[in-house]
Design a protein around this motif. Structure first.
Motif, PDB file in Angstrom:
ATOM      1  N   GLU A   1       0.819  -1.216   0.000  1.00 32.36           N
ATOM      2  CA  GLU A   1       0.000   0.000   0.000  1.00 32.36           C
ATOM      3  C   GLU A   1       0.857   1.271   0.000  1.00 32.36           C
ATOM      4  O   GLU A   1       0.534   2.244  -0.682  1.00 32.36           O
ATOM      5  N   VAL A   2       1.940   1.279   0.761  1.00 35.99           N
ATOM      6  CA  VAL A   2       2.834   2.447   0.781  1.00 35.99           C
ATOM      7  C   VAL A   2       3.506   2.610  -0.583  1.00 35.99           C
ATOM      8  O   VAL A   2       3.616   3.728  -1.095  1.00 35.99           O
ATOM      9  N   ALA A   3       3.937   1.517  -1.180  1.00 34.85           N
ATOM     10  CA  ALA A   3       4.536   1.582  -2.522  1.00 34.85           C
ATOM     11  C   ALA A   3       3.509   2.123  -3.519  1.00 34.85           C
ATOM     12  O   ALA A   3       3.843   2.951  -4.372  1.00 34.85           O
TER      13      ALA A   3
ATOM     14  N   VAL B   1       5.135   3.735  -6.821  1.00 34.08           N
ATOM     15  CA  VAL B   1       6.201   2.771  -7.099  1.00 34.08           C
ATOM     16  C   VAL B   1       5.626   1.534  -7.773  1.00 34.08           C
ATOM     17  O   VAL B   1       6.283   0.918  -8.607  1.00 34.08           O
ATOM     18  N   ILE B   2       4.396   1.193  -7.438  1.00 28.02           N
ATOM     19  CA  ILE B   2       3.698   0.068  -8.059  1.00 28.02           C
ATOM     20  C   ILE B   2       2.327   0.541  -8.508  1.00 28.02           C
ATOM     21  O   ILE B   2       1.799   1.525  -7.981  1.00 28.02           O
TER      22      ILE B   2
ATOM     23  N   ALA C   1      13.256  -2.434 -12.204  1.00 24.83           N
ATOM     24  CA  ALA C   1      13.863  -1.182 -12.664  1.00 24.83           C
ATOM     25  C   ALA C   1      12.888  -0.022 -12.509  1.00 24.83           C
ATOM     26  O   ALA C   1      13.265   1.055 -12.033  1.00 24.83           O
ATOM     27  N   LYS C   2      11.629  -0.238 -12.890  1.00 22.49           N
ATOM     28  CA  LYS C   2      10.619   0.815 -12.763  1.00 22.49           C
ATOM     29  C   LYS C   2      10.430   1.219 -11.300  1.00 22.49           C
ATOM     30  O   LYS C   2      10.378   2.399 -10.973  1.00 22.49           O
ATOM     31  N   MET C   3      10.344   0.237 -10.406  1.00 21.81           N
ATOM     32  CA  MET C   3      10.156   0.530  -8.981  1.00 21.81           C
ATOM     33  C   MET C   3      11.303   1.377  -8.430  1.00 21.81           C
ATOM     34  O   MET C   3      11.075   2.350  -7.713  1.00 21.81           O
ATOM     35  N   ILE C   4      12.505   1.022  -8.781  1.00 22.06           N
ATOM     36  CA  ILE C   4      13.674   1.748  -8.261  1.00 22.06           C
ATOM     37  C   ILE C   4      13.721   3.153  -8.821  1.00 22.06           C
ATOM     38  O   ILE C   4      13.965   4.119  -8.081  1.00 22.06           O
TER      39      ILE C   4
END
Length: 84
Positions: A45-47, A52-53, A73-76
């Protein structure tokens, strides 16, 4: 080091590495397959709250599916404030 990593595990690692506060966003839960009882619920939920997601069009996150290189890669990149 040779094991695959799930999307939920990576969400937790990225959230902790970024130092995001573990505050649940309004409207949680956002994914039908990651309810409040899931051990990774807060991190997912925080991501989500930090973009981030995003999950899938059907409202799922697939927390126990292995993460792909592209997803990681996208998350970072997003967690580092460089995209999203």
């Amino acid at each position: 080091p040779d094991n695959n990593t799930t999307r939920a595990q990576i969400a937790k690692m990225v959230v902790l590495a970024a130092g995001f506060p573990l505050d649940l966003p309004p409207g949680a839960p956002h994914f039908s397959d990651a309810p409040a009882g899931n051990p990774f619920y807060t991190y997912i939920e925080v991501a989500y709250a930090h973009n981030v997601i995003s999950g899938y069009a059907d409202g799922t996150f697939h927390p126990y599916q292995y993460v792909t290189r592209a997803q990681l890669a996208k998350m970072i990149v997003v967690a580092r404030g460089r995209g999203g």
